[in-house]
Scaffold this motif. Structure first.
Motif, PDB file in Angstrom:
ATOM      1  N   GLU A 249      -4.686  -4.127  -0.232  1.00  0.00           N
ATOM      2  CA  GLU A 249      -6.073  -4.991  -0.421  1.00  0.00           C
ATOM      3  C   GLU A 249      -7.130  -5.178   0.066  1.00  0.00           C
ATOM      4  N   PRO A 250      -7.744  -5.179   0.116  1.00  0.00           N
ATOM      5  CA  PRO A 250     -10.008  -4.935   1.075  1.00  0.00           C
ATOM      6  C   PRO A 250     -10.096  -5.961   1.361  1.00  0.00           C
ATOM      7  N   ILE A 251      -9.864  -5.743   2.148  1.00  0.00           N
ATOM      8  CA  ILE A 251     -10.881  -7.320   3.144  1.00  0.00           C
ATOM      9  C   ILE A 251     -12.693  -6.448   3.793  1.00  0.00           C
ATOM     10  N   PHE A 252     -13.133  -7.157   2.925  1.00  0.00           N
ATOM     11  CA  PHE A 252     -14.755  -7.410   2.952  1.00  0.00           C
ATOM     12  C   PHE A 252     -15.068  -6.135   2.958  1.00  0.00           C
ATOM     13  N   TRP A 253     -14.832  -5.477   1.856  1.00  0.00           N
ATOM     14  CA  TRP A 253     -15.190  -4.029   1.822  1.00  0.00           C
ATOM     15  C   TRP A 253     -14.636  -2.918   2.330  1.00  0.00           C
ATOM     16  N   ILE A 254     -14.550  -3.305   4.522  1.00  0.00           N
ATOM     17  CA  ILE A 254     -14.521  -2.243   5.755  1.00  0.00           C
ATOM     18  C   ILE A 254     -13.209  -2.204   5.831  1.00  0.00           C
ATOM     19  N   ASN A 255     -12.203  -2.637   5.197  1.00  0.00           N
ATOM     20  CA  ASN A 255     -10.914  -2.819   6.205  1.00  0.00           C
ATOM     21  C   ASN A 255     -10.212  -3.385   5.102  1.00  0.00           C
ATOM     22  N   GLN A 256      -9.268  -2.303   4.642  1.00  0.00           N
ATOM     23  CA  GLN A 256      -7.549  -3.513   4.211  1.00  0.00           C
ATOM     24  C   GLN A 256      -6.286  -2.953   4.859  1.00  0.00           C
ATOM     25  N   VAL A 257      -5.438  -3.689   4.018  1.00  0.00           N
ATOM     26  CA  VAL A 257      -4.344  -4.185   3.843  1.00  0.00           C
ATOM     27  C   VAL A 257      -3.529  -3.474   3.183  1.00  0.00           C
ATOM     28  N   THR A 258      -2.366  -2.665   3.926  1.00  0.00           N
ATOM     29  CA  THR A 258      -1.210  -1.759   2.849  1.00  0.00           C
ATOM     30  C   THR A 258      -0.219  -2.044   2.963  1.00  0.00           C
ATOM     31  N   LYS A 259       0.590  -1.948   2.291  1.00  0.00           N
ATOM     32  CA  LYS A 259       1.925  -2.454   2.043  1.00  0.00           C
ATOM     33  C   LYS A 259       2.998  -1.610   1.874  1.00  0.00           C
ATOM     34  N   GLY A 260       3.927  -1.761   1.726  1.00  0.00           N
ATOM     35  CA  GLY A 260       5.116  -1.336   0.803  1.00  0.00           C
ATOM     36  C   GLY A 260       6.516  -1.385   1.200  1.00  0.00           C
ATOM     37  N   MET A 261       6.923  -1.368   0.689  1.00  0.00           N
ATOM     38  CA  MET A 261       9.537  -1.958   1.215  1.00  0.00           C
ATOM     39  C   MET A 261      10.209  -0.720   1.133  1.00  0.00           C
ATOM     40  N   LYS A 262      10.602  -0.625   1.861  1.00  0.00           N
ATOM     41  CA  LYS A 262      11.852   0.188   1.802  1.00  0.00           C
ATOM     42  C   LYS A 262      12.384   0.233   0.233  1.00  0.00           C
TER      43      LYS A 262
END
Length: 286
Positions: A249-262
């Motif tokens: 999920e992008p955060i104001f273009w510059i950053n992002q949150v990346t997630k995954g599940m085991k």
């Protein structure tokens, strides 16, 4: 031959320095016995890897293995994490699903995200791990001021001391762009090992897509591994480590949150079997 100064050293650092509360930083320097506290939190058996000890991150001599880095990190970061540091860090918290009971924050630095995790999940056992004892001193100082019970661990994010399936949530904030891609991948493999089935891994960092499109960002700060990070694909790295339901999920273009599940046990077993069958299909029939 004198090395060419970065844009950060030449222009931005002098400007930001004007806004710093120098008296508060001097007081912080004298209020804490940094050497003694650093020794107390240090793992005496730890050897610093070259990728870490050889770099002057952000133009600071000795990088994060410096008391000055620990003292000034929060004061400077509030101005360079756009658009607002606390709001960006809170996006990691909002990405968490459910109510994890055992949380590990890798590369926790001065503990800014670690404290937010403990505040959001007060019932959870929260641990922050970092490779710099001085950053951990600062993190512990902040936790005590906030009356938060957090465990701090000195160590490598890619080789932790805990048994497999020890945590429900593993996070990392602004860590991966400061490690070589091979180490970032090793950290994800370690996070996968540490998680319980169904556990979450959530990474907050720069957007690799945006960093590739705006190379000037990588030239502003003295970040030795940012260009290599930008050239990679964090979602692919997570999938290669075994995570499923990977998304960003992008955060104001510059950053992002990346997630995954085991994966849960049945899906994990199936994914291993599929990989085994594919290997047999692709192997020469001799």
């Amino acid at each position: 031959m004198t090395a060419q100064k970065t844009l950060w050293e030449e222009y931005l650092k002098p400007i930001i320095t004007l806004f710093l509360d120098k008296d508060a930083l001097i007081k912080l320097r004298h209020d804490i016995n940094w050497e003694a506290e650093g020794d107390r939190l240090s793992n005496p058996n730890l050897s610093y890897p070259t990728y870490y000890s050889s770099q002057n991150f952000h133009g600071i001599q000795n990088g994060y293995l410096s008391i000055d880095a620990a003292i000034t990190y929060d004061a400077i970061t509030q101005y360079v994490v756009f658009p607002q540091e606390k709001w960006v860090r809170e996006q990691l918290i909002e990405a968490v699903g459910g109510y994890p009971n055992r949380i590990l924050d890798l590369g926790c630095g001065t503990g800014s995200s670690t404290l937010l995790l403990k505040q959001e999940y007060p019932q959870a056992q929260v641990t922050g791990l970092d490779l710099s004892p001085y950053m951990l001193v600062m993190a512990e100082h902040k936790a005590k001021e906030a009356n938060l019970d957090i465990h701090w661990q000195h160590g490598l994010a890619e080789q932790t001391p805990w048994e497999s399936a020890s945590f429900d949530l593993v996070t990392a904030t602004l860590l991966f762009h400061e490690t070589p891609p091979a180490i970032a991948k090793a950290i994800l493999q370690e996070a996968f090992r540490l998680l319980t089935p169904g556990g979450q891994c959530i990474i907050l960092d720069g957007s690799q897509t945006s960093l590739r499109q705006a190379t000037w960002i990588t030239n502003i700060f003295e970040e030795p591994y940012m260009k290599a990070f930008a050239a990679g694909d964090l979602q692919q790295w997570m999938q290669q480590a075994g995570f499923e339901k990977v998304g960003a999920e992008p955060i104001f273009w510059i950053n992002q949150v990346t997630k995954g599940m085991k994966p849960l046990p049945d899906r994990l077993e199936n994914s291993v079997q599929v990989a085994h069958n594919l290997s047999n299909v692709l192997s020469p029939a001799f």
